[in-house]
Design a protein around this motif. Structure first.
Motif, PDB file in Angstrom:
ATOM      1  N   TYR A  72      21.576 -18.843 -69.751  1.00 46.53           N
ATOM      2  CA  TYR A  72      21.618 -19.221 -71.165  1.00 46.53           C
ATOM      3  C   TYR A  72      20.218 -19.132 -71.755  1.00 46.53           C
ATOM      4  O   TYR A  72      19.251 -19.493 -71.095  1.00 46.53           O
ATOM      5  CB  TYR A  72      22.076 -20.670 -71.331  1.00 46.53           C
ATOM      6  N   GLN A  73      20.132 -18.713 -73.015  1.00 48.13           N
ATOM      7  CA  GLN A  73      18.901 -18.887 -73.771  1.00 48.13           C
ATOM      8  C   GLN A  73      19.289 -19.645 -75.036  1.00 48.13           C
ATOM      9  O   GLN A  73      20.212 -19.273 -75.751  1.00 48.13           O
ATOM     10  CB  GLN A  73      18.181 -17.574 -74.062  1.00 48.13           C
ATOM     11  N   LEU A  91      15.778 -15.498 -65.401  1.00 48.60           N
ATOM     12  CA  LEU A  91      15.278 -16.307 -66.526  1.00 48.60           C
ATOM     13  C   LEU A  91      13.900 -15.860 -67.022  1.00 48.60           C
ATOM     14  O   LEU A  91      13.699 -15.750 -68.236  1.00 48.60           O
ATOM     15  CB  LEU A  91      15.265 -17.791 -66.170  1.00 48.60           C
ATOM     16  N   THR A 125      24.312 -16.091 -73.893  1.00 47.90           N
ATOM     17  CA  THR A 125      24.763 -16.322 -72.528  1.00 47.90           C
ATOM     18  C   THR A 125      25.201 -15.008 -71.887  1.00 47.90           C
ATOM     19  O   THR A 125      25.683 -14.107 -72.565  1.00 47.90           O
ATOM     20  CB  THR A 125      25.901 -17.369 -72.489  1.00 47.90           C
ATOM     21  N   THR A 181      15.283 -23.845 -65.058  1.00 48.43           N
ATOM     22  CA  THR A 181      15.014 -24.013 -66.487  1.00 48.43           C
ATOM     23  C   THR A 181      13.596 -23.562 -66.801  1.00 48.43           C
ATOM     24  O   THR A 181      12.660 -23.918 -66.090  1.00 48.43           O
ATOM     25  CB  THR A 181      15.164 -25.488 -66.919  1.00 48.43           C
ATOM     26  N   GLY A 219      12.348 -22.725 -77.432  1.00 47.08           N
ATOM     27  CA  GLY A 219      13.615 -22.652 -76.742  1.00 47.08           C
ATOM     28  C   GLY A 219      13.568 -22.973 -75.271  1.00 47.08           C
ATOM     29  O   GLY A 219      12.526 -23.302 -74.711  1.00 47.08           O
ATOM     30  N   ARG A 220      14.763 -22.872 -74.679  1.00 45.27           N
ATOM     31  CA  ARG A 220      14.961 -23.117 -73.256  1.00 45.27           C
ATOM     32  C   ARG A 220      15.799 -21.994 -72.678  1.00 45.27           C
ATOM     33  O   ARG A 220      16.686 -21.464 -73.336  1.00 45.27           O
ATOM     34  CB  ARG A 220      15.699 -24.435 -73.036  1.00 45.27           C
ATOM     35  N   PHE A 221      15.527 -21.704 -71.415  1.00 45.26           N
ATOM     36  CA  PHE A 221      16.283 -20.718 -70.661  1.00 45.26           C
ATOM     37  C   PHE A 221      16.822 -21.454 -69.449  1.00 45.26           C
ATOM     38  O   PHE A 221      16.064 -22.046 -68.689  1.00 45.26           O
ATOM     39  CB  PHE A 221      15.376 -19.555 -70.258  1.00 45.26           C
ATOM     40  N   ILE A 267      17.627 -21.048 -78.392  1.00 44.49           N
ATOM     41  CA  ILE A 267      16.389 -20.832 -79.125  1.00 44.49           C
ATOM     42  C   ILE A 267      16.490 -21.185 -80.599  1.00 44.49           C
ATOM     43  O   ILE A 267      17.576 -21.185 -81.178  1.00 44.49           O
ATOM     44  CB  ILE A 267      15.910 -19.370 -78.999  1.00 44.49           C
ATOM     45  N   MET A 285      14.317 -12.876 -69.271  1.00 47.71           N
ATOM     46  CA  MET A 285      14.877 -13.242 -70.577  1.00 47.71           C
ATOM     47  C   MET A 285      13.774 -13.781 -71.479  1.00 47.71           C
ATOM     48  O   MET A 285      13.653 -13.389 -72.644  1.00 47.71           O
ATOM     49  CB  MET A 285      15.976 -14.303 -70.421  1.00 47.71           C
ATOM     50  N   ARG A 286      12.977 -14.682 -70.930  1.00 48.47           N
ATOM     51  CA  ARG A 286      11.893 -15.304 -71.684  1.00 48.47           C
ATOM     52  C   ARG A 286      10.867 -14.260 -72.110  1.00 48.47           C
ATOM     53  O   ARG A 286      10.429 -14.217 -73.258  1.00 48.47           O
ATOM     54  CB  ARG A 286      11.245 -16.391 -70.829  1.00 48.47           C
ATOM     55  N   GLU A 313      10.955 -23.052 -70.385  1.00 41.51           N
ATOM     56  CA  GLU A 313      10.825 -23.393 -71.798  1.00 41.51           C
ATOM     57  C   GLU A 313       9.832 -22.455 -72.454  1.00 41.51           C
ATOM     58  O   GLU A 313       9.025 -21.823 -71.777  1.00 41.51           O
ATOM     59  CB  GLU A 313      10.384 -24.844 -71.955  1.00 41.51           C
TER      60      GLU A 313
END
Length: 170
Positions: A144-145, A88, A75, A116, A134-136, A147, A91-92, A118
């Protein structure tokens, strides 16, 4: 009943009490109260400064490992909610780059920087193939990530879903 008859029962009870399940699920609330999740083992937490799409933030990672599979929540706080959502994809992309996986629009839950995203990708890490699921998520200015990373055949679907679905930003 004689004491000699009780000894095997005590030994069996002690042996069973010493056994622990592979996945020892526990509720966890972050130190700052920003999220809740269930970890499959006792997690540890680390914070470091990272660059996410051109902004420098302190990212806190809380993670637990079970049989070579890592379950983690990271986070960070962006300067504003719009920037959190816009970050996001960075991050991904950073995680996909870390495992040498190609970006696939099919893995996106919300293309174009929605609240969001994925991911479900296979790449390389630690000398062999790895799977990243995972999800972001962005909520307010917080990103948030969430994973799960491990060997492709060892990332258990039931435990992965339990971990991901238990995540709740606060």
């Amino acid at each position: 009943m004689h004491i000699k008859q009780l000894i095997p029962a005590f030994v069996a009870a002690a042996a069973l009490a010493g056994c622990s399940p592979t996945y020892n699920w526990r509720d966890y609330t972050s130190g700052d109260g920003s999220f809740k999740v269930m970890f499959p083992a006792k997690p540890s937490t680390h914070t470091r400064s990272v660059d996410l799409g051109g902004i420098r933030v302190d990212m806190t990672m809380t993670a637990a490992e079970v049989e070579g599979t890592t379950f983690a929540v990271a986070t960070a706080v962006a300067p504003d909610p719009a920037l959190a959502r816009a970050t996001l994809p960075a991050m991904r992309q950073a995680l996909l780059r870390n495992i040498g996986a190609a970006d696939s629009a099919a893995a996106d839950g919300a293309p174009g920087g929605g609240a969001t995203l994925e991911v479900d990708a296979v790449g390389k890490g630690n000398g062999g193939p790895v799977r990243l699921v995972g999800r972001f998520v962005a909520k307010g200015a917080r990103m948030y990530q969430v994973i799960v990373v491990g060997k492709p055949g060892a990332v258990p679907p039931e435990q992965t879903e339990q971990f991901l679905s238990s995540f709740a930003p606060q």
